[in-house]
Design a protein around this motif. Structure first.
Motif, PDB file in Angstrom:
ATOM      1  N   TYR A  30       0.669  -1.107   0.130  1.00 29.25           N
ATOM      2  CA  TYR A  30       0.028  -0.084  -0.058  1.00 29.25           C
ATOM      3  C   TYR A  30       1.048   1.126   0.121  1.00 29.25           C
ATOM      4  CZ  TYR A  30      -2.631  -3.670   2.313  1.00 29.25           C
ATOM      5  OH  TYR A  30      -3.210  -4.863   2.574  1.00 29.25           O
ATOM      6  N   TYR A  31       0.801   2.076  -0.921  1.00 26.78           N
ATOM      7  CA  TYR A  31       1.306   3.363  -1.006  1.00 26.78           C
ATOM      8  C   TYR A  31       0.299   4.519  -0.719  1.00 26.78           C
ATOM      9  CZ  TYR A  31       4.555   0.326  -3.647  1.00 26.78           C
ATOM     10  OH  TYR A  31       5.614  -0.425  -4.290  1.00 26.78           O
ATOM     11  N   VAL A  32       0.699   5.467   0.232  1.00 26.88           N
ATOM     12  CA  VAL A  32      -0.380   6.373   0.802  1.00 26.88           C
ATOM     13  C   VAL A  32       0.726   7.696   0.526  1.00 26.88           C
ATOM     14  CG1 VAL A  32      -1.365   7.239   2.732  1.00 26.88           C
ATOM     15  CG2 VAL A  32      -1.257   4.896   2.104  1.00 26.88           C
ATOM     16  N   THR A  33       0.125   8.866  -0.086  1.00 30.69           N
ATOM     17  CA  THR A  33       0.808  10.069  -0.132  1.00 30.69           C
ATOM     18  C   THR A  33       0.892  10.867   1.419  1.00 30.69           C
ATOM     19  OG1 THR A  33      -1.049  11.358  -1.100  1.00 30.69           O
ATOM     20  CG2 THR A  33       0.466  10.218  -2.483  1.00 30.69           C
ATOM     21  N   ASP A  34      -0.008  10.756   2.303  1.00 24.55           N
ATOM     22  CA  ASP A  34      -0.333  11.411   3.288  1.00 24.55           C
ATOM     23  C   ASP A  34      -0.124  10.415   4.553  1.00 24.55           C
ATOM     24  OD1 ASP A  34      -1.126  13.059   5.695  1.00 24.55           O
ATOM     25  OD2 ASP A  34      -2.437  14.347   4.330  1.00 24.55           O
ATOM     26  N   ARG A  35       0.713  10.593   5.584  1.00 24.81           N
ATOM     27  CA  ARG A  35       0.878   9.917   6.686  1.00 24.81           C
ATOM     28  C   ARG A  35      -0.637   9.894   7.350  1.00 24.81           C
ATOM     29  NH1 ARG A  35       5.105   7.821   8.765  1.00 24.81           N
ATOM     30  NH2 ARG A  35       6.337   9.419   7.677  1.00 24.81           N
ATOM     31  N   GLY A  36      -1.350  11.174   7.493  1.00 24.54           N
ATOM     32  CA  GLY A  36      -2.128  10.952   8.057  1.00 24.54           C
ATOM     33  C   GLY A  36      -3.675  10.145   7.612  1.00 24.54           C
ATOM     34  N   ASP A  37      -3.459   9.762   6.268  1.00 30.73           N
ATOM     35  CA  ASP A  37      -4.349   8.808   5.755  1.00 30.73           C
ATOM     36  C   ASP A  37      -4.099   7.210   5.830  1.00 30.73           C
ATOM     37  OD1 ASP A  37      -5.653  10.884   4.495  1.00 30.73           O
ATOM     38  OD2 ASP A  37      -4.570  10.997   2.596  1.00 30.73           O
ATOM     39  N   ALA A  38      -3.078   7.215   6.408  1.00 34.33           N
ATOM     40  CA  ALA A  38      -2.530   5.644   6.639  1.00 34.33           C
ATOM     41  C   ALA A  38      -3.432   4.997   7.528  1.00 34.33           C
ATOM     42  CB  ALA A  38      -1.176   5.458   7.188  1.00 34.33           C
ATOM     43  N   GLU A  39      -3.924   5.335   8.469  1.00 31.91           N
ATOM     44  CA  GLU A  39      -5.003   4.412   9.334  1.00 31.91           C
ATOM     45  C   GLU A  39      -6.088   4.216   8.716  1.00 31.91           C
ATOM     46  OE1 GLU A  39      -4.342   2.969  12.089  1.00 31.91           O
ATOM     47  OE2 GLU A  39      -2.491   3.466  12.352  1.00 31.91           O
ATOM     48  N   ALA A  40      -6.815   5.299   7.624  1.00 31.28           N
ATOM     49  CA  ALA A  40      -7.902   5.128   7.123  1.00 31.28           C
ATOM     50  C   ALA A  40      -8.060   4.140   5.963  1.00 31.28           C
ATOM     51  CB  ALA A  40      -8.434   6.388   6.490  1.00 31.28           C
ATOM     52  N   VAL A  41      -6.808   4.046   5.189  1.00 37.38           N
ATOM     53  CA  VAL A  41      -6.382   3.091   4.097  1.00 37.38           C
ATOM     54  C   VAL A  41      -6.287   1.909   4.732  1.00 37.38           C
ATOM     55  CG1 VAL A  41      -4.620   2.400   2.414  1.00 37.38           C
ATOM     56  CG2 VAL A  41      -5.410   4.933   2.619  1.00 37.38           C
ATOM     57  N   LEU A  42      -5.575   1.822   6.034  1.00 38.20           N
ATOM     58  CA  LEU A  42      -5.473   0.461   6.503  1.00 38.20           C
ATOM     59  C   LEU A  42      -6.695  -0.250   6.929  1.00 38.20           C
ATOM     60  CD1 LEU A  42      -2.044   0.943   8.340  1.00 38.20           C
ATOM     61  CD2 LEU A  42      -2.290  -0.450   6.375  1.00 38.20           C
ATOM     62  N   ALA A  43      -7.832   0.701   7.407  1.00 37.40           N
ATOM     63  CA  ALA A  43      -8.789   0.237   7.864  1.00 37.40           C
ATOM     64  C   ALA A  43      -9.765  -0.429   6.812  1.00 37.40           C
ATOM     65  CB  ALA A  43      -9.660   1.111   8.533  1.00 37.40           C
ATOM     66  N   VAL A  44      -9.445   0.218   5.445  1.00 35.67           N
ATOM     67  CA  VAL A  44     -10.457  -0.329   4.342  1.00 35.67           C
ATOM     68  C   VAL A  44      -9.619  -1.638   4.122  1.00 35.67           C
ATOM     69  CG1 VAL A  44     -10.790  -0.016   1.906  1.00 35.67           C
ATOM     70  CG2 VAL A  44     -10.903   1.807   3.336  1.00 35.67           C
ATOM     71  N   CYS A  45      -8.325  -1.717   3.966  1.00 35.84           N
ATOM     72  CA  CYS A  45      -7.572  -2.922   3.592  1.00 35.84           C
ATOM     73  C   CYS A  45      -7.998  -4.250   4.430  1.00 35.84           C
ATOM     74  CB  CYS A  45      -5.982  -2.702   3.730  1.00 35.84           C
ATOM     75  SG  CYS A  45      -5.418  -1.537   2.262  1.00 35.84           S
ATOM     76  N   GLY A  46      -7.875  -3.749   6.003  1.00 34.12           N
ATOM     77  CA  GLY A  46      -8.401  -4.709   6.810  1.00 34.12           C
ATOM     78  C   GLY A  46      -9.743  -5.451   6.577  1.00 34.12           C
ATOM     79  N   ARG A  47     -10.531  -4.498   6.361  1.00 32.58           N
ATOM     80  CA  ARG A  47     -12.129  -4.771   6.086  1.00 32.58           C
ATOM     81  C   ARG A  47     -11.877  -6.046   4.736  1.00 32.58           C
ATOM     82  NH1 ARG A  47     -13.599   0.388   7.053  1.00 32.58           N
ATOM     83  NH2 ARG A  47     -13.952   0.778   4.768  1.00 32.58           N
TER      84      ARG A  47
END
Length: 127
Positions: free
Chosen positions: A77-94
């Motif tokens: 997973y590549y994310v451009t803003d550290r602040g978005d990491a948890e939200a992206v990981l939550a989607v990936c986790g689901r």
């Protein structure tokens, strides 16, 4: 089984000389996929919506390859803003709750286009 190329309809694939996925034997290598809807070339706003769109495209490509999300063995997973990491990981986790592939998240300075906030790349097995 021979090598097979799979396209998602993205003009990026045509213009930049790559395939959305390559099937080689029983392995599917899915290129980095962003949140574009390739039919309309629109990008949702927000990292959560983009991650969800990435997974829709990845799931569709895997299905065309004869695989599924359940066959994913590696994800990046590549994310451009550290602040978005948890939200992206939550989607990936689901999406991958029962799959639990080997995975890495990388915070990057940017992706190809400024509207791209998330890119997901996977490797999956068929069968």
């Amino acid at each position: 089984m021979s090598r097979r190329l799979i396209a998602s309809g993205s003009p990026f694939e045509r213009d930049y000389g790559y395939s959305r996925a390559v099937v080689d034997g029983d392995t599917v290598f899915v290129s980095g996929t962003t949140g574009y809807d390739y039919a309309t070339m629109t990008m949702p706003e927000g990292a959560t919506a983009q991650a969800e769109a990435c997974w829709r495209t990845v799931g569709s490509v895997l299905a065309e390859a004869g695989a599924s999300l359940a066959g994913i063995v590696r994800a990046t997973y590549y994310v451009t803003d550290r602040g978005d990491a948890e939200a992206v990981l939550a989607v990936c986790g689901r999406v991958l709750a029962d799959v639990r592939p080997a995975a890495t998240i990388v915070i990057v300075a940017g992706l190809l286009r400024p509207e791209m906030r998330v890119e997901i790349e996977v490797t999956a097995r068929i069968g």
